[in-house]
Design an enzyme around this catalytic site. Structure first.
Site, PDB file in Angstrom:
ATOM      1  N   GLY A 113      -2.469   3.858 -11.093  1.00 41.98           N
ATOM      2  CA  GLY A 113      -2.591   2.459 -10.672  1.00 41.98           C
ATOM      3  C   GLY A 113      -3.986   2.078 -10.224  1.00 41.98           C
ATOM      4  N   CYS A 115      -5.683   2.431  -7.264  1.00 41.29           N
ATOM      5  CA  CYS A 115      -6.503   3.364  -6.488  1.00 41.29           C
ATOM      6  C   CYS A 115      -7.259   4.317  -7.413  1.00 41.29           C
ATOM      7  N   GLY A 223       2.332  -2.663  -6.750  1.00 38.61           N
ATOM      8  CA  GLY A 223       0.947  -2.825  -6.346  1.00 38.61           C
ATOM      9  C   GLY A 223       0.410  -4.247  -6.359  1.00 38.61           C
ATOM     10  N   SER A 260     -16.630 -10.695   2.811  1.00 36.47           N
ATOM     11  CA  SER A 260     -17.271  -9.522   3.440  1.00 36.47           C
ATOM     12  C   SER A 260     -16.218  -8.578   4.007  1.00 36.47           C
ATOM     13  N   ASP A 403       1.172  -1.955  -1.846  1.00 37.05           N
ATOM     14  CA  ASP A 403       0.544  -3.281  -1.860  1.00 37.05           C
ATOM     15  C   ASP A 403       1.547  -4.388  -2.156  1.00 37.05           C
ATOM     16  N   LEU A 410      -3.383  -0.244   1.774  1.00 37.62           N
ATOM     17  CA  LEU A 410      -4.228   0.933   1.616  1.00 37.62           C
ATOM     18  C   LEU A 410      -3.456   2.008   0.872  1.00 37.62           C
ATOM     19  N   HIS A 412      -3.180   5.331   1.227  1.00 34.09           N
ATOM     20  CA  HIS A 412      -2.397   6.317   1.984  1.00 34.09           C
ATOM     21  C   HIS A 412      -1.208   5.659   2.677  1.00 34.09           C
ATOM     22  N   HIS A 541     -18.931  23.374  17.276  1.00 34.35           N
ATOM     23  CA  HIS A 541     -20.289  22.906  17.536  1.00 34.35           C
ATOM     24  C   HIS A 541     -21.243  23.500  16.503  1.00 34.35           C
TER      25      HIS A 541
HETATM   26  C1  LIG Z   1     -12.192  -1.509  -5.391  1.00 35.71           C
HETATM   27  C2  LIG Z   1     -11.090  -0.970  -4.517  1.00 35.71           C
HETATM   28  C3  LIG Z   1     -11.341   0.098  -3.688  1.00 35.71           C
HETATM   29  C4  LIG Z   1     -10.327   0.603  -2.881  1.00 35.71           C
HETATM   30  N1  LIG Z   1     -10.619   1.657  -2.063  1.00 35.71           N
HETATM   31  C5  LIG Z   1      -9.649   2.157  -1.257  1.00 35.71           C
HETATM   32  C6  LIG Z   1      -9.912   3.265  -0.426  1.00 35.71           C
HETATM   33  O1  LIG Z   1     -11.026   3.808  -0.400  1.00 35.71           O
HETATM   34  N2  LIG Z   1      -8.917   3.730   0.358  1.00 35.71           N
HETATM   35  C7  LIG Z   1      -7.676   3.153   0.363  1.00 35.71           C
HETATM   36  O2  LIG Z   1      -6.803   3.604   1.097  1.00 35.71           O
HETATM   37  N3  LIG Z   1      -7.398   2.095  -0.424  1.00 35.71           N
HETATM   38  C8  LIG Z   1      -8.343   1.590  -1.238  1.00 35.71           C
HETATM   39  N4  LIG Z   1      -8.053   0.535  -2.053  1.00 35.71           N
HETATM   40  C9  LIG Z   1      -6.696  -0.029  -2.002  1.00 35.71           C
HETATM   41  C10 LIG Z   1      -5.741   0.840  -2.831  1.00 35.71           C
HETATM   42  O3  LIG Z   1      -6.237   0.949  -4.150  1.00 35.71           O
HETATM   43  C11 LIG Z   1      -4.347   0.204  -2.860  1.00 35.71           C
HETATM   44  O4  LIG Z   1      -3.907  -0.021  -1.536  1.00 35.71           O
HETATM   45  C12 LIG Z   1      -3.372   1.140  -3.541  1.00 35.71           C
HETATM   46  O5  LIG Z   1      -3.759   1.352  -4.870  1.00 35.71           O
HETATM   47  C13 LIG Z   1      -1.950   0.569  -3.517  1.00 35.71           C
HETATM   48  O6  LIG Z   1      -1.104   1.460  -4.175  1.00 35.71           O
HETATM   49  P1  LIG Z   1       0.264   0.964  -4.846  1.00 35.71           P
HETATM   50  O7  LIG Z   1       0.902   2.214  -5.365  1.00 35.71           O
HETATM   51  O8  LIG Z   1       0.995   0.124  -3.913  1.00 35.71           O
HETATM   52  O9  LIG Z   1      -0.176   0.020  -6.046  1.00 35.71           O
HETATM   53  P2  LIG Z   1      -1.116   0.210  -7.309  1.00 35.71           P
HETATM   54  O10 LIG Z   1      -2.089   1.310  -7.114  1.00 35.71           O
HETATM   55  O11 LIG Z   1      -1.642  -1.128  -7.622  1.00 35.71           O
HETATM   56  O12 LIG Z   1      -0.130   0.701  -8.440  1.00 35.71           O
HETATM   57  C14 LIG Z   1       0.907  -0.097  -8.940  1.00 35.71           C
HETATM   58  C15 LIG Z   1       1.238   0.355 -10.348  1.00 35.71           C
HETATM   59  O13 LIG Z   1       2.405  -0.334 -10.779  1.00 35.71           O
HETATM   60  C16 LIG Z   1       2.270  -0.682 -12.127  1.00 35.71           C
HETATM   61  N5  LIG Z   1       3.170  -1.820 -12.373  1.00 35.71           N
HETATM   62  C17 LIG Z   1       3.069  -3.076 -11.897  1.00 35.71           C
HETATM   63  N6  LIG Z   1       4.131  -3.816 -12.277  1.00 35.71           N
HETATM   64  C18 LIG Z   1       4.912  -3.006 -13.024  1.00 35.71           C
HETATM   65  C19 LIG Z   1       6.156  -3.180 -13.684  1.00 35.71           C
HETATM   66  N7  LIG Z   1       6.827  -4.331 -13.656  1.00 35.71           N
HETATM   67  N8  LIG Z   1       6.671  -2.131 -14.364  1.00 35.71           N
HETATM   68  C20 LIG Z   1       6.027  -0.941 -14.401  1.00 35.71           C
HETATM   69  N9  LIG Z   1       4.851  -0.723 -13.779  1.00 35.71           N
HETATM   70  C21 LIG Z   1       4.309  -1.727 -13.094  1.00 35.71           C
HETATM   71  C22 LIG Z   1       0.791  -1.032 -12.276  1.00 35.71           C
HETATM   72  O14 LIG Z   1       0.397  -0.890 -13.627  1.00 35.71           O
HETATM   73  C23 LIG Z   1       0.155   0.021 -11.365  1.00 35.71           C
HETATM   74  O15 LIG Z   1      -0.186   1.177 -12.085  1.00 35.71           O
HETATM   75  C24 LIG Z   1      -9.032   0.025  -2.904  1.00 35.71           C
HETATM   76  C25 LIG Z   1      -8.770  -1.049  -3.756  1.00 35.71           C
HETATM   77  C26 LIG Z   1      -9.783  -1.537  -4.559  1.00 35.71           C
HETATM   78  C27 LIG Z   1      -9.472  -2.677  -5.489  1.00 35.71           C
HETATM   79  N1  LIG Z   2     -12.066   1.648   1.844  1.00 37.46           N
HETATM   80  C1  LIG Z   2     -10.890   1.048   1.677  1.00 37.46           C
HETATM   81  O1  LIG Z   2      -9.875   1.449   2.240  1.00 37.46           O
HETATM   82  C2  LIG Z   2     -10.799  -0.122   0.762  1.00 37.46           C
HETATM   83  C3  LIG Z   2     -11.842  -0.433  -0.084  1.00 37.46           C
HETATM   84  C4  LIG Z   2     -11.716  -1.537  -0.917  1.00 37.46           C
HETATM   85  C5  LIG Z   2     -10.550  -2.276  -0.895  1.00 37.46           C
HETATM   86  N2  LIG Z   2      -9.535  -1.950  -0.056  1.00 37.46           N
HETATM   87  C6  LIG Z   2      -8.295  -2.741  -0.013  1.00 37.46           C
HETATM   88  O2  LIG Z   2      -8.392  -3.777  -0.972  1.00 37.46           O
HETATM   89  C7  LIG Z   2      -7.990  -5.003  -0.386  1.00 37.46           C
HETATM   90  C8  LIG Z   2      -8.872  -6.099  -0.891  1.00 37.46           C
HETATM   91  O3  LIG Z   2     -10.217  -5.955  -0.395  1.00 37.46           O
HETATM   92  P1  LIG Z   2     -11.139  -7.223  -0.232  1.00 37.46           P
HETATM   93  O4  LIG Z   2     -12.426  -6.806   0.331  1.00 37.46           O
HETATM   94  O5  LIG Z   2     -11.102  -8.005  -1.495  1.00 37.46           O
HETATM   95  O6  LIG Z   2     -10.302  -8.097   0.786  1.00 37.46           O
HETATM   96  P2  LIG Z   2     -10.403  -8.254   2.391  1.00 37.46           P
HETATM   97  O7  LIG Z   2      -9.156  -8.931   2.773  1.00 37.46           O
HETATM   98  O8  LIG Z   2     -10.764  -6.973   3.038  1.00 37.46           O
HETATM   99  O9  LIG Z   2     -11.647  -9.237   2.610  1.00 37.46           O
HETATM  100  C9  LIG Z   2     -11.711 -10.487   1.983  1.00 37.46           C
HETATM  101  C10 LIG Z   2     -12.773 -11.316   2.683  1.00 37.46           C
HETATM  102  O10 LIG Z   2     -12.996 -12.464   1.877  1.00 37.46           O
HETATM  103  C11 LIG Z   2     -13.074 -13.620   2.706  1.00 37.46           C
HETATM  104  N3  LIG Z   2     -12.701 -14.756   1.840  1.00 37.46           N
HETATM  105  C12 LIG Z   2     -11.489 -15.028   1.309  1.00 37.46           C
HETATM  106  N4  LIG Z   2     -11.556 -16.117   0.521  1.00 37.46           N
HETATM  107  C13 LIG Z   2     -12.843 -16.560   0.539  1.00 37.46           C
HETATM  108  C14 LIG Z   2     -13.558 -17.632  -0.088  1.00 37.46           C
HETATM  109  N5  LIG Z   2     -12.971 -18.483  -0.915  1.00 37.46           N
HETATM  110  N6  LIG Z   2     -14.882 -17.763   0.153  1.00 37.46           N
HETATM  111  C15 LIG Z   2     -15.498 -16.886   0.983  1.00 37.46           C
HETATM  112  N7  LIG Z   2     -14.879 -15.860   1.605  1.00 37.46           N
HETATM  113  C16 LIG Z   2     -13.567 -15.687   1.382  1.00 37.46           C
HETATM  114  C17 LIG Z   2     -12.121 -13.307   3.839  1.00 37.46           C
HETATM  115  O11 LIG Z   2     -12.407 -14.059   4.989  1.00 37.46           O
HETATM  116  C18 LIG Z   2     -12.354 -11.812   4.054  1.00 37.46           C
HETATM  117  O12 LIG Z   2     -13.397 -11.550   4.961  1.00 37.46           O
HETATM  118  C19 LIG Z   2      -8.100  -4.857   1.105  1.00 37.46           C
HETATM  119  O13 LIG Z   2      -6.942  -5.407   1.675  1.00 37.46           O
HETATM  120  C20 LIG Z   2      -8.140  -3.393   1.342  1.00 37.46           C
HETATM  121  O14 LIG Z   2      -6.927  -2.996   1.895  1.00 37.46           O
HETATM  122  C21 LIG Z   2      -9.659  -0.895   0.776  1.00 37.46           C
END
Ligand SMILES: Cc1cc2nc3c(=O)[nH]c(=O)nc-3n(C[C@H](O)[C@H](O)[C@H](O)COP(=O)(O)OP(=O)(O)OC[C@H]3O[C@@H](n4cnc5c(N)ncnc54)[C@H](O)[C@@H]3O)c2cc1C
Ligand SMILES: NC(=O)c1ccc[n+]([C@@H]2O[C@H](COP(=O)([O-])OP(=O)(O)OC[C@H]3O[C@@H](n4cnc5c(N)ncnc54)[C@H](O)[C@@H]3O)[C@@H](O)[C@H]2O)c1
Length: 575
Positions: A113, A115, A223, A260, A403, A410, A412, A541
């Site tokens: 997915g 992540c 997700g 941000s 999600d 997140l 985890h 340490h």
């Molecule tokens: C750029 C970015 C960086 C991130 N970095 C971090 C991080 O460092 N640490 C962290 O904890 N989180 C991070 N996240 C958030 C993290 O990726 C998500 O919270 C996590 O992937 C959610 O897992 P999930 O299993 O709920 O959904 P997803 O990972 O979105 O997986 C859902 C899966 O369901 C499938 N699906 C959807 N609908 C259907 C359907 N009807 N039938 C069959 N399959 C379907 C999709 O194809 C997908 O593969 C990041 C997100 C982004 C975008």
């Molecule tokens: N290290 C990690 O764990 C990690 C890394 C990347 C993403 N994620 C996950 O992915 C999700 C999405 O991340 P993200 O950074 O897109 O969302 P976010 O919710 O962390 O931040 C979105 C930001 O965009 C601002 N915003 C929203 N609409 C706007 C607009 N029209 N104009 C200007 N600012 C606006 C909000 O005020 C907020 O500060 C997060 O919920 C997070 O859980 C996690």
């Protein structure tokens, strides 16, 4: 509230008789559960291992024993079907196998997915590579360490992008193999509910893929996808979301990042390390509104002010028009968040839209079980991750994790929720204590936290009448030998706690390895440990973990709390 345990459970703990029987076919080898009597499992499993995905529906009952035989006489193909195989679905499937359940996952796009393919994994690869470049190009840093590079460090953009893509595909393969080796059936297709225990799945335009299958329990783990506000036109080239940005097809000289939050900050770290200039557009009055205020202030100094970054706060990007690289700029109309008046227009080379994520829950046919998503599309669930119908009752045997339910977006958290849901369906009620789930932003330095911010803790203390018992402990990385040795001693850690009980309310950090360091506190909170317990922890340490020791030492507990650790009676007196 019982906090979920992430450790695998033993055979003796399995609640269902048929589940316990099947678990006899599992051996633990080097910490991994391995299926040793695959032949006794449904033959569909072998088909899953042989090809990447099982195409066409294969009712397990046709080839092997039906899975569940409840009192009512119904028989199902599987004990559990997981819709969506991101980290949430994968974690749930693995734990379900550990509990002896017969499991199928249905994946509509790619195993792992968001992540693995478009999130955590590739973004951390970009962050790792770009931070090397930042360090190598920092003359002062290198000279102080006694290193002379005699030239400018260069990098190959495509090679860095390939590192991210290759890592994602390696991890995806690992996930797929882990499912196959445990005998999880992998079905391919977009799935939807067609009855209380039935799921149908298929892919548009592919008559050879799809079918339907039944299970006693179903987990929705579908997700999320990037959320793009109205008025923003994404062309995938000059205006894009993280899905495109992770491919790093080009490096704009000047990029605007809308939002941000986590994504915006992590990408600003990557872009600035690779020589791009960044302009943030943030809707709320302060940058990084999701962080503790004091930590956000320091983060602004460390991650923004010293870098080629400027920002506009309290404005929304109300209209974004794509450009043409090198020919026509991207235009961004800025509207004041409070007055709703257009106040400015930016012209930049590119624009990353990082304004949050939207649940991917369309087309699941939730109405068939009387369930309605909320306004934003999140599936309503209770603490046990059971899906709740329009009358507020839990829909039997239907769960939603990750999600898609929006409780804590997140990776985890998704997988912890999946494990908790499986525990509940096995008759051992568990709920995830979300206040003890750590979070981290993998910038350089990293930001991490667990539990309440200082503002939230103060509000709670005042509301509940114990404001005089709220303690705030702080320490700085400047005094940490390991951080000093690495020349990475910018940072601070703070902890909110109750002086009268030693309860930890929240911990926030910015500094070297803070994403790792937070776990001492998140695990303590999960286990209900107090500062009375933690003060006996020993830290090697010199390590950054000694920052934690300082934070604990600086807490000023009432004499009663200090003398009475929650787990004192469990501590061995001598070895
Ligand atoms: C750029 C970015 C960086 C991130 N970095 C971090 C991080 O460092 N640490 C962290 O904890 N989180 C991070 N996240 C958030 C993290 O990726 C998500 O919270 C996590 O992937 C959610 O897992 P999930 O299993 O709920 O959904 P997803 O990972 O979105 O997986 C859902 C899966 O369901 C499938 N699906 C959807 N609908 C259907 C359907 N009807 N039938 C069959 N399959 C379907 C999709 O194809 C997908 O593969 C990041 C997100 C982004 C975008
Ligand atoms: N290290 C990690 O764990 C990690 C890394 C990347 C993403 N994620 C996950 O992915 C999700 C999405 O991340 P993200 O950074 O897109 O969302 P976010 O919710 O962390 O931040 C979105 C930001 O965009 C601002 N915003 C929203 N609409 C706007 C607009 N029209 N104009 C200007 N600012 C606006 C909000 O005020 C907020 O500060 C997060 O919920 C997070 O859980 C996690």
């Amino acid at each position: 509230m019982v906090a979920v345990s992430l450790s695998p459970i033993s055979a003796g703990q399995c609640a269902r008789p048929q589940a316990a029987a099947r678990l006899c076919g599992l051996q633990r080898i080097a910490g991994k559960a391995i299926a040793v009597h695959q032949a006794k499992r449904a033959p569909v499993v072998a088909a899953a291992s042989a090809s990447r995905f099982v195409v066409r529906a294969q009712a397990a009952g046709k080839n092997g024993s039906p899975s569940s035989a409840p009192a009512g006489g119904e028989q199902y193909d599987y004990d559990l079907i997981v819709i969506g195989c991101g980290v949430g679905g994968h974690g749930a499937a693995l734990h379900a196998v550990d509990c002896g359940l017969k499991v199928a996952v249905i994946e509509g796009h790619d195993i792992g997915g968001t992540c693995v393919n478009r999130g955590c994994v590739p973004s951390k690869a970009l962050l790792a590579a770009s931070n090397e470049v930042r360090k190598l190009r920092n003359d002062h840093h290198q000279k102080t360490l006694g290193i002379q590079l005699n030239g400018v460090a260069t990098f190959d953009r495509q090679a860095i992008a390939d590192h991210a893509t290759n890592l994602a595909s390696t991890v995806q393969g690992n996930l797929q193999r882990s499912l196959e080796s445990l005998g999880v059936t992998i079905l391919k297709g977009q799935a939807k509910l067609t009855g209380p225990h039935t799921v149908s799945y298929g892919l548009p335009g592919r008559v050879d893929v799809g079918g339907s299958a039944t299970a006693k329990d179903i987990i929705i783990a579908t997700g999320s996808v990037p959320f793009v506000p109205g008025g923003i036109e994404v062309d995938g080239k000059t205006v894009f979301t993280s899905d495109h940005a992770l491919k790093m097809e080009w490096l704009p000289n000047w990029i605007a990042i809308i939002g941000s939050g986590y994504i915006g900050l992590e990408f600003s770290d990557v872009y600035t390390a690779l020589g791009c200039e960044v302009t943030f557009v943030e809707a709320l009055p302060n940058m990084m509104p999701g962080f503790d205020r004091e930590i956000a202030k320091l983060a602004q100094r460390l991650l923004i002010n010293g870098r080629p970054i400027d920002f506009h706060t309290n404005v929304i990007a109300s209209k974004v028009t794509p450009g043409v690289p090198g020919v026509k700029p991207v235009k961004i109309e800025l509207t004041d968040f409070s007055t709703k008046e257009v106040v400015d227009e930016l012209e930049v080379d590119a624009c990353l839209v990082a304004t949050g994520r939207a649940p991917y829950t369309n087309g699941l046919n939730l109405a068939s079980v009387n369930v309605q998503t909320d306004r934003r599309g999140f599936v309503p669930v209770n603490d046990k991750m059971q899906v709740v119908d329009t009358s507020g009752k839990a829909v039997p045997n239907l769960y939603c994790i990750g999600d898609a339910n929006g409780k804590y977006m997140l990776a985890h958290a998704a997988s912890a929720q999946g494990i908790a849901a499986v525990e509940c369906m096995c008759g051992r009620d568990r709920v995830v204590n979300h206040m003890a789930v750590p979070a981290a932003c993998f910038t350089h330095p990293e930001v991490s936290f667990v539990g309440m911010t200082e503002d939230a803790a103060r509000e709670k203390a005042e509301k509940e009448g114990w404001a005089d018992k709220l303690g705030v402990s702080k320490t700085y990385y400047k005094a940490n030998s390991k951080s000093l040795a690495e020349l990475e001693s910018d940072g601070m850690a703070k902890m909110m706690y109750r002086k009268d009980t030693g309860e930890i309310l929240g911990v926030h950090m910015i500094g070297l390895h803070s994403a790792d360091n937070i776990h001492e506190f998140s695990n303590a909170m999960n286990m209900g440990q107090t500062l009375g317990d933690l003060k006996f922890n020993v830290h090697a340490h010199p390590t950054v973990a000694e920052v934690n020791e300082e934070l604990i030492r600086h807490a000023q507990l009432d004499k009663t709390a200090a003398a009475k650790p929650a787990a004192a009676s469990k501590q061995p007196v001598a070895a």
